[in-house]
Every structure is written in C-alpha cells, then in structure tokens.
Design an enzyme around this catalytic site. Structure first.
Site, PDB file in Angstrom:
ATOM      1  N   GLU A 352       0.808  -1.228   0.000  1.00  0.00           N
ATOM      2  CA  GLU A 352       0.000   0.000   0.000  1.00  0.00           C
ATOM      3  C   GLU A 352       0.841   1.277   0.000  1.00  0.00           C
ATOM      4  O   GLU A 352       0.562   2.214   0.746  1.00  0.00           O
ATOM      5  CB  GLU A 352      -0.935   0.012   1.224  1.00  0.00           C
ATOM      6  CG  GLU A 352      -1.907  -1.138   1.235  1.00  0.00           C
ATOM      7  CD  GLU A 352      -2.793  -1.162   2.475  1.00  0.00           C
ATOM      8  OE1 GLU A 352      -4.001  -1.338   2.302  1.00  0.00           O
ATOM      9  OE2 GLU A 352      -2.276  -1.023   3.604  1.00  0.00           O
TER      10      GLU A 352
HETATM   11  C1  TNX Z   1      -4.473  -4.081   4.902  1.00  0.00           C
HETATM   12  S1  TNX Z   1      -2.721  -6.237   4.314  1.00  0.00           S
HETATM   13  C2  TNX Z   1      -3.184  -3.824   5.309  1.00  0.00           C
HETATM   14  C3  TNX Z   1      -2.926  -3.498   6.717  1.00  0.00           C
HETATM   15  C4  TNX Z   1      -4.194  -3.383   7.506  1.00  0.00           C
HETATM   16  C5  TNX Z   1      -5.131  -4.498   7.120  1.00  0.00           C
HETATM   17  C6  TNX Z   1      -6.386  -4.511   7.929  1.00  0.00           C
HETATM   18  C7  TNX Z   1      -1.747  -5.223   4.110  1.00  0.00           C
HETATM   19  C8  TNX Z   1      -0.593  -5.717   3.477  1.00  0.00           C
HETATM   20  N1  TNX Z   1      -2.070  -4.002   4.520  1.00  0.00           N
HETATM   21  O1  TNX Z   1      -2.196  -2.308   6.793  1.00  0.00           O
HETATM   22  O2  TNX Z   1      -3.889  -3.458   8.853  1.00  0.00           O
HETATM   23  O3  TNX Z   1      -5.460  -4.383   5.780  1.00  0.00           O
HETATM   24  O4  TNX Z   1      -7.186  -5.602   7.605  1.00  0.00           O
END
Ligand code: TNX
Length: 548
Positions: A352
């Site tokens: 992300e």
């Molecule tokens: C997505 S999964 C994220 C996390 C969050 C999570 C909550 C991922 C690689 N990044 O930063 O905590 O969703 O479900």
C-alpha cells in the site's frame, strides 16, 4: 467372567470409535451377584481426531493410560529431544499430578515396557525434517522422527489425544487415556505462519509468548511480527533512540504504545525456538512508515517530522526515497534485526505505498532488497513487491481478495515461492459475521467454513503446486486491544488455516474438520482461552465459548 465381558465391551467401543469420532458407548458388565450393570466408558477420540488432520492414520482397539508410573524416555544424547520431553512432562504434571520423570531412552532397558512415552530420533528419513510417526499400544506411546522438530510435532498430536483436562492449569481427575493405533505424518507445506500486528496496538512479551503456545499446538511454525507501521515503531535499534522514545510512544486510539528492547526481542525469539516457531520480523516501507518519520525529521524529504498518528487510515506516508540517510537507517535496522533473528527471512513490507510513485517504489526496493541479502537473509514482503521483479530468493505474501494477480503469477513463473494469505480467507482481523464486534470487514465476513474451504496450492491463478511455500494467517490489530481480543479472532479460524498448511489435500473435508475442531472447544476452555463458538461447529461437551 466379568473380565471377559468388559474386554468384549472395550473391543466394541474401539470399533465404534473408529467409525464415530468422539463416540462414547455403554458396555454391559456382570457384577459378582450375576446382575448386569451398565457403565459408560469415558469419551475418548479416535487416534486420527486431531487438528491438523494427520497424513495417514490406523486405529486399533487398544488404549494406553498415562499413570503415576509413566516415564518419558527421550532419545539418548539429544538435548533437543530431552527438552521436548521436559515440555510434555511439565504440561502433563500440572493437570495429572503424576511425577512423569524424563530420562534417556538408553535408561529404559530393564524397566517395565508398559510405563512409557518414548521420543526417539529414529524416524524413517522419508518423514523429512518435521514429520513423525506416533504409535500407541496398550504398553505405551512411541514417537519417532528424524529431528527434534518432528518429535515436537508428534507431541502436539499426543496432547490432543489426551482428555482436554490435560491442558488445564490445575490438578484434574483422570483417567488419562490415549486411543490406540498409529499415525505417520508430515506437512504439505513447509511455511505455516501467523502474523501479529504489534504496531497498531502494542502487545507485551507475555502476550506474544502465549500466542506462540497456542499456535504451536496446531503446528504453525512461523510467527511474523509486524514491528513497524504508521502508528508505532516497536523494536529498539541501537543508534536510533528516538524510534522507540517517540515512534513507540503511542498506538491506535492514543494509548501508551510500547516497544521491545533487543533483550526482549531475543527472549521472544528463544521462546519461539523452543516451540519450533521461527520469528519473521517485518519493518514496513516505503509506506506504513509514519512512526519512523515522526521520530527523525532527517528521514523526511522536507526535513520536517510529521506528528504521531493514532488513526487507522493507510497509504499516506512514505520514506524519502532520494535521501541516502533512508538507506543508512534501513541498513542499521535490517542489520541489527538480522543479527538477532536466526530464521532465514526479514520482511520488508512494501504494501500500500500509495504515497510513493511507481518509479520511487522501484528505486526504494532496488536499494532495500540487497540490504537483506547482504545480511545473509531472504527478503519477504507483501505481494506488492512483485511489481519490481524482485530476485527469486524473495518471498511475496499474497494478501489480495481475488484469485488472479498477474504480477504475483509472473513472479511465480520466474521462480519466486509465494506465501498465501488471501485477505478474504486468511485475515483473522476480519469479522466472522455482521454481528462480530471486533475486527474489520473490508475484505469479507469470514466464518469458520470460509476460512477452511479453499486450497492454498490451487487458489491463485499461476501460483500453484511447488510455487506455493505455504500459508499465513495475519492478525491485524487496529481493533484488538489485548490477548482476549486476539484469541477471539484467531480461534477457531487459525486451526483452519493451520490444517490447510499441514494436511494433505486428500484429507480436506469440512464435515470431518468441523467435528475435530469441535473437540478443541473443551481444550480451549481448560486453557482459559477466549474464542468464537461458531454455530457452524458441533462443540464437544465442556466447551464454554467466549465473547468479543
Ligand atoms: C491491509 S494487508 C493492510 C494493513 C491493515 C489491514 C487490515 C496489508 C498488506 N495491509 O495495513 O492493517 O489491511 O485488515
């Protein structure tokens, strides 16, 4: 006369038990006066009724009783085997009150053969590093393996074959009966992980250790620690004291946060090692980095430290890709983590990165991936890192909600091994149903059957068979404040993911799984664990479900 009828009843019981998991049955005995009396034998499982399902099982019509004569015989000359034996004995002494001495297998000679649990390093080599054979006769229990790790796995199976009260923390009444037969078992995948997000909410060492106890019971062998994110930096790094003094000082919701000293991190690593769990530390970047950026103004492109963040948004932070200090910093962090981490992986996050351009992301990963290799480790990261064609030693962790991802498939085609953690199946922070209070629902509602009904070896297009290193079940902690919250979200789904990682696909069967899972309920109750008593599962008597 009486003896003969009881024996006949026992044989009948065993035959029934082989067909009906957790059956109990009445047996007819004859009293001295010649009158028939009906007694109910205690419920005991079939030897195959454990989670994860063993690869191969043969049940027989006998039982072994652990008694105050039982001795644990550990492979002569193996400190690791004795340590596995001592762990078993320590667990059982509390609940049984028996002395359960641990002595070397050589010292067994001359002792009565019917008083022992033997842990022997004499398994056939085909069992590999983690496999084991377990055999239960009326005379005792024998676990054989090539490595102490296999003995540990076999002991976890044996624990589930004993009555749930064996896992209690006070002395309980027996009998301590183990069903007869044999098991030959080895894992489908070598990587069976869970992840704890200690950044969004900080959890002390005691919580991590208890979680290790709970996951290792289901043969989970990796624990990924998400040590940094926007909301908190959780590991002391020499030379960078503000990371913990500032970056570790809060968490989601504005609580006090916290961090592990290096001595505490080493304590977690050692505790995990004793449970055959390998720690995988993660430092997330270039995104999810606000806690570090808030700690050192120099790490920011504009030389201004942003405020600490206690909300739950994602995607707003980025390390300064163009500044050399970013890589000096990450070199120190990764070097120190590598020195404290005996396992093969350092996880560099990479998810992300919505505030980093694609070109900057490439530049960043081109610098960071080689730092991990320089310290002798293999990089892991979220599957977002497949955008930069990482070296084939890198292990992407797939966390998407679809069954196609071209970049991850291309990485698999180049030779990268992938860990499967699809968010709509394996994310333990997702709510079970709309009425679950804890957790999030951005990926899915995940009831137990949803967590169980997929095949990690044949799920993501182009990432099948030998491209799959294993599975992981992450526990993100935006909404989770303590051990009870973690347990409520992890159980009973963690054992479902554990079974997908360990058991051969040929054993996959929801009806079988839900019954074996239901038998874990009284065990969790005896252990004082919180869990979600899903209505999908036929919980065995003695189960007290928890609350969120
Ligand atoms: C997505 S999964 C994220 C996390 C969050 C999570 C909550 C991922 C690689 N990044 O930063 O905590 O969703 O479900």
């Amino acid at each position: 006369m009486q003896h003969r009828f009881v024996r006949a009843g026992l044989r009948r019981f065993a035959v029934l038990a082989a067909g009906l998991a957790l059956a109990s049955t009445a047996t007819v005995a004859w009293s001295a006066s010649g009158q028939a009396t009906t007694t109910t034998l205690p419920q005991i499982p079939n030897i195959g009724d454990v989670v994860p399902a063993p690869a191969s099982v043969t049940a027989t019509n006998v039982r072994y009783n652990v008694t105050d004569n039982t001795v644990v015989y550990a492979q002569t000359g193996s400190a690791a085997a004795s340590s596995v034996g001592r762990q078993l004995a320590t667990e059982l002494r509390t609940s049984t009150g028996f002395p359960l001495p641990v002595i070397s297998s050589a010292a067994r000679r001359g002792r009565r053969a019917d008083t022992g649990i033997a842990l022997l390093l004499s398994g056939p080599s085909g069992l590999g590093q983690e496999g084991y054979q377990l055999s239960v006769t009326a005379g005792g229990v024998t676990i054989k393996a090539n490595q102490a790790e296999g003995l540990f796995d076999g002991v976890q199976t044996l624990r589930q074959l004993l009555p749930a009260a064996a896992d209690g923390s006070t002395r309980q009444a027996g009998p301590w009966t183990v069903p007869g037969g044999s098991i030959s078992d080895a894992p489908r995948f070598s990587y069976r992980g869970s992840m704890l997000d200690v950044s969004r909410h900080f959890f002390p060492v005691s919580v991590v250790e208890r979680y290790i106890d709970e996951i290792s019971l289901y043969k989970i062998n990796y624990l990924h620690l998400h040590l940094s994110d926007d909301q908190g930096w959780r590991i002391a790094i020499n030379g960078w004291p503000q990371l913990t003094a500032i970056g570790g000082s809060t968490e989601v919701g504005g609580g006090a946060g916290g961090f592990y000293t290096q001595a505490q991190y080493k304590q977690i690593v050692a505790y995990a090692q004793a449970h055959y769990v390998t720690i995988v530390p993660e430092i997330d970047g270039p995104g999810h980095s606000n806690a570090a950026l808030a700690s050192y103004a120099d790490l920011n492109c504009n030389d201004v430290a942003p405020p600490l963040y206690t909300g739950t948004d994602v995607g707003f932070s980025s390390f300064c890709v163009s500044k050399p200090i970013t890589y000096t910093f990450l070199n120190d962090v990764i070097g120190q983590l590598a020195a404290m981490t005996p396992g093969p992986y350092i996880n560099i996050g990479g998810d992300e990165a919505q505030s980093t351009s694609a070109a900057d992301y490439q530049t960043f990963e081109d610098q960071v991936l080689p730092i991990v290799a320089k310290y002798g480790k293999k990089p892991m990261g979220w599957h977002d890192i497949t955008a930069v064609d990482p070296p084939t030693s890198a292990v992407p962790e797939f966390w998407g909600t679809t069954t196609t991802d071209p970049n991850t498939a291309a990485a698999a085609a180049r030779g990268n091994k992938v860990v499967m953690a699809p968010a709509n199946k394996a994310y333990l922070d997702q709510k079970y149903t709309p009425s679950t209070k804890l957790g999030q629902n951005w990926a899915a509602y995940i009831e137990v059957k949803d967590a169980y009904d997929w095949d990690p070896g044949n799920y993501l297009q182009g990432v099948t068979g030998s491209s799959v290193l294993g599975v992981e079940a992450p526990v993100w902690s935006e909404t989770l404040l303590n051990m009870a919250d973690i347990e409520y979200m992890a159980f009973p789904r963690l054992p479902a993911i554990a079974e997908l990682g360990w058991s051969p696909e040929s054993t996959h069967n929801w009806n079988s799984f839900k019954t074996r899972l239901g038998a874990q309920g009284p065990r969790w109750t005896a252990m004082g664990m919180n869990f979600y008593a899903s209505p999908q599962v036929p919980w065995a008597p003695g189960t007290k479900g928890g609350t969120d």
